[in-house]
Design an enzyme around this catalytic site. Structure first.
Site, PDB file in Angstrom:
ATOM      1  N   GLY A  61       0.819  -1.217   0.000  1.00  0.00           N
ATOM      2  CA  GLY A  61       0.000   0.000   0.000  1.00  0.00           C
ATOM      3  C   GLY A  61       0.850   1.263   0.000  1.00  0.00           C
ATOM      4  O   GLY A  61       2.030   1.232  -0.341  1.00  0.00           O
ATOM      5  N   ALA A  62       0.210   2.396   0.406  1.00  0.00           N
ATOM      6  CA  ALA A  62       0.830   3.730   0.273  1.00  0.00           C
ATOM      7  C   ALA A  62       1.335   3.865  -1.170  1.00  0.00           C
ATOM      8  O   ALA A  62       2.509   4.160  -1.414  1.00  0.00           O
ATOM      9  CB  ALA A  62       1.947   3.934   1.291  1.00  0.00           C
TER      10      ALA A  62
ATOM     11  N   HIS B  85       4.334   2.117  -8.159  1.00  0.00           N
ATOM     12  CA  HIS B  85       3.342   1.028  -8.162  1.00  0.00           C
ATOM     13  C   HIS B  85       2.403   1.158  -9.364  1.00  0.00           C
ATOM     14  O   HIS B  85       2.048   0.160  -9.998  1.00  0.00           O
ATOM     15  CB  HIS B  85       2.469   1.096  -6.904  1.00  0.00           C
ATOM     16  CG  HIS B  85       3.180   0.854  -5.619  1.00  0.00           C
ATOM     17  ND1 HIS B  85       3.329   1.817  -4.647  1.00  0.00           N
ATOM     18  CD2 HIS B  85       3.783  -0.261  -5.136  1.00  0.00           C
ATOM     19  CE1 HIS B  85       3.967   1.308  -3.616  1.00  0.00           C
ATOM     20  NE2 HIS B  85       4.271   0.058  -3.883  1.00  0.00           N
TER      21      HIS B  85
ATOM     22  N   GLN C 286       7.828  -9.478   7.748  1.00  0.00           N
ATOM     23  CA  GLN C 286       9.043  -9.069   7.040  1.00  0.00           C
ATOM     24  C   GLN C 286       9.711  -7.843   7.655  1.00  0.00           C
ATOM     25  O   GLN C 286      10.704  -7.350   7.142  1.00  0.00           O
ATOM     26  CB  GLN C 286       8.773  -8.847   5.556  1.00  0.00           C
ATOM     27  CG  GLN C 286       7.943  -7.620   5.216  1.00  0.00           C
ATOM     28  CD  GLN C 286       7.606  -7.576   3.737  1.00  0.00           C
ATOM     29  OE1 GLN C 286       6.759  -8.328   3.272  1.00  0.00           O
ATOM     30  NE2 GLN C 286       8.254  -6.713   2.972  1.00  0.00           N
TER      31      GLN C 286
ATOM     32  N   GLY D 193       9.094  -4.207  -8.476  1.00  0.00           N
ATOM     33  CA  GLY D 193       9.921  -3.053  -8.841  1.00  0.00           C
ATOM     34  C   GLY D 193      11.401  -3.339  -8.636  1.00  0.00           C
ATOM     35  O   GLY D 193      11.798  -3.998  -7.664  1.00  0.00           O
TER      36      GLY D 193
ATOM     37  N   MET E  56      11.210   6.404  -6.068  1.00  0.00           N
ATOM     38  CA  MET E  56       9.896   6.421  -5.411  1.00  0.00           C
ATOM     39  C   MET E  56       9.784   5.254  -4.446  1.00  0.00           C
ATOM     40  O   MET E  56      10.182   4.132  -4.756  1.00  0.00           O
ATOM     41  CB  MET E  56       8.786   6.372  -6.442  1.00  0.00           C
ATOM     42  CG  MET E  56       8.709   7.661  -7.205  1.00  0.00           C
ATOM     43  SD  MET E  56       7.160   7.801  -8.067  1.00  0.00           S
ATOM     44  CE  MET E  56       7.506   9.289  -9.007  1.00  0.00           C
TER      45      MET E  56
HETATM   46  O1  PAF Z   1       7.830  -5.006  -1.991  1.00  0.00           O
HETATM   47  C1  PAF Z   1       6.865  -5.053  -1.213  1.00  0.00           C
HETATM   48  O2  PAF Z   1       6.020  -4.155  -1.134  1.00  0.00           O
HETATM   49  C2  PAF Z   1       6.726  -6.273  -0.294  1.00  0.00           C
HETATM   50  O3  PAF Z   1       7.962  -6.746   0.111  1.00  0.00           O
HETATM   51  C3  PAF Z   1       5.864  -7.385  -0.903  1.00  0.00           C
HETATM   52  C4  PAF Z   1       6.501  -7.964  -2.151  1.00  0.00           C
HETATM   53  C5  PAF Z   1       4.475  -6.859  -1.243  1.00  0.00           C
HETATM   54  C6  PAF Z   1       5.713  -8.528   0.098  1.00  0.00           C
HETATM   55  O4  PAF Z   1       5.095  -8.099   1.269  1.00  0.00           O
END
Ligand code: PAF
Length: 284
Positions: free
Chosen positions: A31-32, A37, A61, A147, A184
């Site tokens: 998100g955000a 994205h 994570q 990304g 970004m």
């Molecule tokens: O890159 C991210 O935003 C995160 O590490 C992901 C791949 C969505 C896993 O939580």
């Protein structure tokens, strides 16, 4: 756009779509959402029949509890942005539905996780691999978009896909930068005005290193990057490495014609940022 929160609902929905022959593109996010994205999502919309975006701030994570607590959460705004790029399904599950029981799984990615992010964020890639595996099972995509800013994450996900034989094509999409060069990132939202002004110095450091590649030895390029960043207010370098772009193994010398990845992580105030640049030594 459909919004699905429950794991059993997304499973059923995706099963139906796959059985009717639809090609599924998937953009996993926390998100955000920002332009970086949105570019992944536009690529997915263009290349697949159905695009799914997940928004899930994955607790497993984060090796730093404050980073998890302070991670920006902007779901209402994200939902509107997703509609503008033609996303078909937003999957926004609750943590208790993703992790019905505490996950005790341990992944090992060998040398790939012994360096850089793996070294500085213990357990991070275990959490990424766990949640990406779960999301792939829930969403059952044909293609998944990541990304390049998280270069090591892309390499880990590729190894995961290969190691567990997921039938998913992993697409790496180039870094999207602000006009002043700052890569970004959702974490940029946490920078105050002064920190936002100094944050492009990470990109400045990568450019400095690129200019010196091929003319100066690796140790001296690393020293120049350290000196440059130590002159910046509120910037604390965590690592800068010149690496093999596939294995991400840090290199101590480079050869003409070689491809390398310049990788950097630094705190700007309390916010940890990463960036990287792929360079062909023939082109410097
Ligand atoms: O890159 C991210 O935003 C995160 O590490 C992901 C791949 C969505 C896993 O939580």
């Amino acid at each position: 756009m459909e919004v699905i929160e429950r794991v059993d609902t997304i499973r059923e929905r995706m099963q139906t779509l796959r059985c009717s022959g639809k090609r599924i593109g998937f953009v996993p996010t926390m998100g955000a959402l920002h332009e970086g994205h949105l570019q992944l999502l536009r690529a997915s919309v263009q290349e697949n029949d159905i695009t799914v975006c997940s928004i899930f701030v994955n607790p497993t994570q984060f090796n730093n509890p404050d980073d998890y607590k302070l991670y920006p959460r902007t779901i209402a705004q994200d939902t509107e942005l997703l509609k503008t790029v033609g996303c078909d399904i937003l999957f926004a599950p609750k943590a208790e539905d993703v992790y019905v029981q505490q996950s005790l799984l341990q992944f090992s990615f060998g040398p790939l996780e012994a360096v850089m992010e793996g070294e500085h964020r213990p357990g991070h890639f275990n959490g990424v691999a766990t949640v990406v595996s779960k999301l792939f099972h829930f969403v059952q995509p044909h293609r998944a978009y990541f990304g390049q800013k998280d270069l090591q994450q892309v390499a880990i996900v590729k190894q995961l896909v290969q190691g567990l034989s997921f039938d998913v094509e992993v697409v790496r999409y180039p870094i999207v930068r602000e006009e002043d060069g700052l890569a970004m990132s959702s974490r940029n939202k946490r920078l105050d005005a002064k920190q936002r002004q100094t944050a492009p110095s990470l990109y400045g450091a990568l450019q400095l290193a690129k200019q010196q590649l091929g003319n100066k030895p690796v140790y001296s390029i690393k020293a120049a990057v350290e000196a440059y960043l130590s002159s910046m207010d509120e910037v604390q370098l965590e690592y800068f490495e010149i690496t093999d772009p596939d294995t991400l193994r840090p290199l101590t010398n480079v050869q003409p014609g070689q491809e390398v990845a310049l990788c950097i992580a630094a705190f700007v105030g309390p916010v940890r940022l990463i960036d990287n640049m792929l360079v062909n030594l023939n082109e410097v």
